[in-house]
Design a protein around this motif. Structure first.
Motif, PDB file in Angstrom:
ATOM      1  N   SER A  98      -5.934   7.834  -1.730  1.00 26.06           N
ATOM      2  CA  SER A  98      -5.651   7.710  -0.294  1.00 26.06           C
ATOM      3  C   SER A  98      -6.698   6.854   0.410  1.00 26.06           C
ATOM      4  CB  SER A  98      -5.602   9.101   0.355  1.00 26.06           C
ATOM      5  OG  SER A  98      -4.676   9.943  -0.293  1.00 26.06           O
ATOM      6  N   ARG A 109      -7.691  14.273   1.421  1.00 30.50           N
ATOM      7  CA  ARG A 109      -7.321  13.225   2.380  1.00 30.50           C
ATOM      8  C   ARG A 109      -8.258  13.180   3.593  1.00 30.50           C
ATOM      9  NH1 ARG A 109      -2.887  16.069   0.879  1.00 30.50           N
ATOM     10  NH2 ARG A 109      -1.364  15.061  -0.479  1.00 30.50           N
ATOM     11  N   GLU A 142      -0.270  10.204   4.037  1.00 35.63           N
ATOM     12  CA  GLU A 142      -0.281  11.453   3.272  1.00 35.63           C
ATOM     13  C   GLU A 142       0.836  11.426   2.237  1.00 35.63           C
ATOM     14  OE1 GLU A 142       0.432  16.275   3.626  1.00 35.63           O
ATOM     15  OE2 GLU A 142       0.916  14.967   5.329  1.00 35.63           O
TER      16      GLU A 142
END
Length: 689
Positions: free
Chosen positions: A225, A257, A354
């Protein structure tokens, strides 16, 4: 393990147990734990390295060499914990005559718990029932397999022949249930002078605690991410998962994240400052455009083992909506006026992506009851406040034309549905939702076929509405209960009530079973959905905060969130999930940090010393929605459960930094930003000798 008739007796018995400890040297600081001379948590792992992982996308070395500007940053996110209001609990009862073991467990993965218990105790799976009641928050902490009590309590119940229960108190939750968050990132952005980022290099340390029960999932999600929603074509990311003598780490809402978002967004702000660009503009120049989807990062493998591929989005539009909501170009004048009156306000900004809807699969069972006409739905998930009973009921009601109140969901019970994975990774609506949708579609077709046979009509003329099958354009209709009864030959033969319930003209009445040739009895179906890969939700957050340099306080004046989770099944529930995540994100940005003493003992394992935000610390949030359907699943949905918490840390840090720019532009590259952090940042630099 101590078992007693009540907790008070058990506590007294525990106090009689004497244990002799031989203290060993410890190193709690992550960067020191990897030194050659650091004490080892496990003698088998030099440097305390539990895992070393490298991922490469594109040709980073060439990009690094071609860069006209390099931004270098070190950021840190400190350790926190899920701290659900309801601690973990497990109870068990064993029926000696039947050999059946029933376990009530506040787990997010009852089917997996059942499998583990059956395997370890050599029981047939059909003799083990695990029920996960709706008993409050989980946030990932309750998905670990296994906690010791999930095995010890059933074992005690079987050995003693009596029901046994264990319920954590708050301190036990702090020291006995998993935690998350600590990562230190050393990140470099390689850019052109225009601000276009052509390469990214990141090396980070991930604190996994004393053991690594969940593998490298948290660190891997962070590593994949790290580039966020930006079209950075060349990436090299490396991490070391590090053992420390602390509580083991497993995913907590956000799962890596928030750390990677903090790193990339703080780096983008720094790049903007170094190049003299506006923070909105630096992002506008780097966001993936609508006509560039799917944006694939070859070489980066997500938690599902598949390459990262951002499937759809309107990133630039989301950025623009936040800018407009925060006043656009007018904020500069507002900030100047505030500073002139002695107030220090600042604007913060962060974008995020996400990966959601992980496989491998989930299933759903849908059945129309032949007496009541109510629709029963089963799946293997559990819920901890996500609103599954509403969302899944909407999906089924849309297919079958029944009131939502007539849809009854039973989940979290291995006797109700015994195939599935768990509730985690923002996957319920994507995976179970699509499985239930598929099963409901099968039942819909069965119902239409049966009703057409009963009313001697063409299938294309059958409409399902208000709990009835209706011949379009006529008053001929039949309740779904009667259709369900008619599809069961034996029940139909003995149920005269079904005939009385059919409210259409006798001349068109079909007095025999409604089954089509080759059709199985009953209006029910089971189906499964296995996603081809993750869907990628995204969003942009922005905030205006006021910092009081005397009180060392941060007040959030405005907070705006634009979120896109594809098609929204229930907007109110989406907002609830996002709002809950933002509240937890505020905790991580300003308050929550697990403290350990020099010997590795937690010092704030209670709600008096571990600070969580009250409702008074959570501002009113303006949530704006975009809906960009995912092309990857029938419902066009993406997950939303973890989204709210991801971007809050960098938003608050960005805003605080902007507010305090007149104080020598102190940098805030670590969260939480506590009063002591503010005090240190505001200390005047020592005078030159």
């Amino acid at each position: 393990m101590v078992v007693a008739v009540d907790r008070y007796t058990a506590e007294d018995a525990c106090s009689l147990v004497e244990v002799d400890y031989d203290p060993l040297p410890v190193e709690l600081e992550l960067e020191d734990a990897v030194r050659d001379d650091a004490p080892l948590v496990h003698a088998t792992h030099p440097g305390n390295i539990a895992a070393h992982f490298v991922q490469v996308s594109g040709d980073p070395e060439a990009a690094f060499a071609a860069a006209e500007h390099v931004t270098t940053i070190r950021v840190r996110v400190d350790r926190s914990t899920a701290a659900p209001m309801e601690c973990r609990a497990v109870a068990a009862s064993f029926e000696v005559v039947t050999g059946e073991l029933t376990v009530w467990d506040s787990t997010q993965a009852p089917i997996s718990v059942r499998g583990g218990i059956a395997s370890i105790f050599h029981l047939d799976e059909d003799k083990v029932r695990v029920v996960a009641p709706d008993v409050g928050g989980g946030f990932g902490q309750k998905v670990l397999l296994f906690y010791p009590d999930e095995l010890l309590v059933p074992m005690a119940a079987m050995r003693l022949g009596r029901p046994v229960k264990y319920i954590e108190d708050r301190r036990e939750n702090f020291v006995g249930s998993s935690q998350e968050r600590t990562q230190i990132h050393h990140l470099k952005l390689y850019a052109k002078k225009t601000g276009e980022v052509i390469g990214l290099e990141d090396y980070f340390l991930h604190d996994t605690g004393a053991f690594i029960p969940y593998g490298i999932a948290v660190a891997q999600v962070a590593s994949t991410s790290i580039a966020g929603p930006y079209r950075i074509p060349n990436i090299k990311v490396t991490f070391d998962a590090v053992y420390t003598p602390t509580v083991p780490v497993t995913p907590y809402r956000g799962c890596g994240r928030p750390q990677s978002c903090f790193a990339i967004e703080r780096a983008m702000d720094l790049l903007a400052d170094e190049l003299g660009l506006d923070r909105f503009e630096i992002r506008r120049r780097n966001l993936v455009a609508e006509d560039q989807f799917p944006w694939t990062r070859e070489g980066l493998l997500f938690a599902d083992g598949l390459r990262v591929s951002l499937d759809s989005g309107q990133y630039h539009k989301a950025l623009g909506k936040v800018r407009d909501a925060l006043g656009g170009d007018g904020f500069a004048a507002e900030q100047a006026a505030a500073r002139a009156s002695g107030r220090h306000i600042g604007l913060g900004l962060a974008c995020y992506v996400e990966g959601t809807g992980l496989g491998p699969y989930e299933g759903g069972h849908v059945k129309i009851h032949p007496i009541t006409g109510k629709v029963y739905v089963n799946t293997g998930l559990t819920q901890q406040g996500q609103g599954h009973d509403t969302v899944f009921a909407q999906i089924v009601a849309d297919q079958l034309g029944v009131p939502i109140t007539d849809v009854i969901l039973v989940e979290g019970d291995t006797k109700a549905f015994d195939w599935g994975v768990a509730t985690f990774a923002s996957r319920a609506a994507v995976v179970s939702g699509n499985a239930i949708h598929k099963a409901a579609a099968i039942v819909r077709q069965k119902t239409i076929t049966a009703a057409a046979n009963m009313m001697e009509a063409d299938e294309k003329d059958i409409v399902l509405e208000d709990g009835h099958a209706v011949v379009a354009g006529t008053d001929r209709r039949v309740p779904l209960a009667a259709v369900a009864t008619a599809t069961n030959p034996l029940r139909y033969a003995f149920n005269e009530a079904a005939k009385a319930a059919t409210q259409f003209a006798p001349a068109s009445r079909h007095d025999g079973p409604a089954l089509a040739e080759g059709q199985a009895p009953g209006l029910e179906a089971t189906d499964f959905y296995s996603p081809a890969c993750a869907t990628w939700a995204y969003g942009v957050h922005g905030a205006v905060v006021e910092v009081d340099p005397d009180l060392l306080s941060v007040k959030i004046l405005r907070y705006v969130c634009v979120h896109d989770c594809g098609n929204m099944i229930n907007p109110a529930l989406v907002e609830g999930q996002v709002m809950g995540g933002i509240a937890q994100g505020i905790g991580g940005a300003l308050y929550e940090r697990i403290e350990y003493d020099a010997e590795g003992n937690p010092t704030n394992a209670n709600f008096a010393d571990f600070l969580v935000p009250y409702a008074t610390e959570v501002p009113k949030v303006e949530i704006l929605h975009l809906e960009t359907p995912s092309p990857l699943n029938p419902l066009g949905v993406k997950g939303v459960g973890e989204a709210g918490c991801i971007a809050v840390g960098p938003v608050i840090a960005s805003a605080v930094e902007d507010a305090l720019a007149p104080f020598g532009r102190p940098r805030f590259h670590q969260v939480p930003i506590t009063p002591s952090v503010l005090a240190e940042a505001l200390e005047p630099a020592p005078a030159a000798a």
